[in-house]
Enzyme design. Structure first.
Site, PDB file in Angstrom:
ATOM      1  N   GLU A  50      14.426  33.959   0.562  1.00 34.01           N
ATOM      2  CA  GLU A  50      13.777  34.114  -0.744  1.00 34.01           C
ATOM      3  C   GLU A  50      12.325  34.567  -0.597  1.00 34.01           C
ATOM      4  OE1 GLU A  50      14.612  30.433  -2.860  1.00 34.01           O
ATOM      5  OE2 GLU A  50      16.714  31.064  -3.115  1.00 34.01           O
ATOM      6  N   CYS A  59      20.176  38.026  -0.318  1.00 30.64           N
ATOM      7  CA  CYS A  59      21.312  37.096  -0.200  1.00 30.64           C
ATOM      8  C   CYS A  59      21.773  37.004   1.256  1.00 30.64           C
ATOM      9  CB  CYS A  59      22.478  37.589  -1.041  1.00 30.64           C
ATOM     10  SG  CYS A  59      22.214  37.500  -2.812  1.00 30.64           S
ATOM     11  N   GLU A  61      24.709  37.287   2.509  1.00 26.72           N
ATOM     12  CA  GLU A  61      25.659  38.329   2.921  1.00 26.72           C
ATOM     13  C   GLU A  61      24.920  39.583   3.381  1.00 26.72           C
ATOM     14  OE1 GLU A  61      25.614  36.502   0.171  1.00 26.72           O
ATOM     15  OE2 GLU A  61      27.533  36.518  -0.861  1.00 26.72           O
TER      16      GLU A  61
HETATM   17  N1  THU Z   1      22.689  33.961  -3.023  1.00 24.38           N
HETATM   18  C1  THU Z   1      23.273  34.405  -1.881  1.00 24.38           C
HETATM   19  O1  THU Z   1      22.728  34.249  -0.777  1.00 24.38           O
HETATM   20  N2  THU Z   1      24.475  35.048  -1.971  1.00 24.38           N
HETATM   21  C2  THU Z   1      25.140  35.299  -3.138  1.00 24.38           C
HETATM   22  O2  THU Z   1      26.180  35.940  -3.125  1.00 24.38           O
HETATM   23  C3  THU Z   1      24.606  34.779  -4.396  1.00 24.38           C
HETATM   24  C4  THU Z   1      23.269  34.128  -4.331  1.00 24.38           C
HETATM   25  C5  THU Z   1      21.384  33.267  -2.924  1.00 24.38           C
HETATM   26  C6  THU Z   1      20.220  34.038  -3.499  1.00 24.38           C
HETATM   27  C7  THU Z   1      19.251  32.912  -3.827  1.00 24.38           C
HETATM   28  O3  THU Z   1      18.483  32.641  -2.666  1.00 24.38           O
HETATM   29  C8  THU Z   1      20.139  31.721  -4.101  1.00 24.38           C
HETATM   30  O4  THU Z   1      21.430  32.050  -3.625  1.00 24.38           O
HETATM   31  C9  THU Z   1      20.228  31.360  -5.581  1.00 24.38           C
HETATM   32  O5  THU Z   1      20.584  32.457  -6.331  1.00 24.38           O
END
Ligand code: THU
Length: 146
Positions: A50, A59, A61
């Site tokens: 983040e 994210c 992935e």
């Molecule tokens: N997030 C992911 O890492 N992968 C996803 O497919 C959906 C959301 C993360 C982004 C953020 O750091 C946290 O989850 C909350 O949205």
């Protein structure tokens, strides 16, 4: 369908669980882990990263895929994603990002109590891809009529 065996799916999912330990999520406090399986059997982890400028968040992935590409692994067989709420199918942006590397890539995620497997093509039908863009040469300047 190229779904993994139960054992292989669980192994990849365990790597995603381990990757979530390294989360950098001081804003959402929502750890996510991912693990990419390349065709040669290499497992490449990634976690969500983040940022104080929230929209820059990456994210898990996409981190894992960027990591895999960076070590020369672009032939990707599967990706597992984990979050503690047990309902972590990849977000829309990540579906698009995964599909870049092939529509047969198997995505592994929990849905309630079940460890699900779906190809990325199933999770993102009618996708915009390189093939879409490659059509341009064929289409040329032709006019569009319905
Ligand atoms: N997030 C992911 O890492 N992968 C996803 O497919 C959906 C959301 C993360 C982004 C953020 O750091 C946290 O989850 C909350 O949205």
């Amino acid at each position: 369908m190229n779904y993994l065996t139960d054992t292989d799916a669980k192994k990849l999912f365990s790597a995603a669980i381990a990757a979530a330990e390294n989360t950098y999520s001081p804003y959402s406090h929502f750890p996510v882990g991912a693990a990419v399986l390349s065709a040669d059997g290499t497992i490449v982890p990634g976690t969500n990263v983040e940022n104080a400028s929230y929209g820059l968040t990456i994210c898990a992935e996409r981190t894992a895929l960027g990591h895999a590409v960076s070590i020369g692994k672009t032939d990707i067989k599967a990706i597992a994603v984990f979050c503690k709420t047990n309902s972590a199918a990849p977000c829309g942006a990540c579906r698009q990002f995964i599909l870049e590397f092939g529509s047969d890539i198997v995505v592994i995620f929990m849905h309630g109590e079940e460890l699900m497997q779906r190809t990325i093509g199933e999770l993102l039908p009618f996708a915009f891809t390189k093939a879409t863009m490659d059509q341009l040469e064929k289409v040329g300047d032709q006019e569009h009529n319905l």
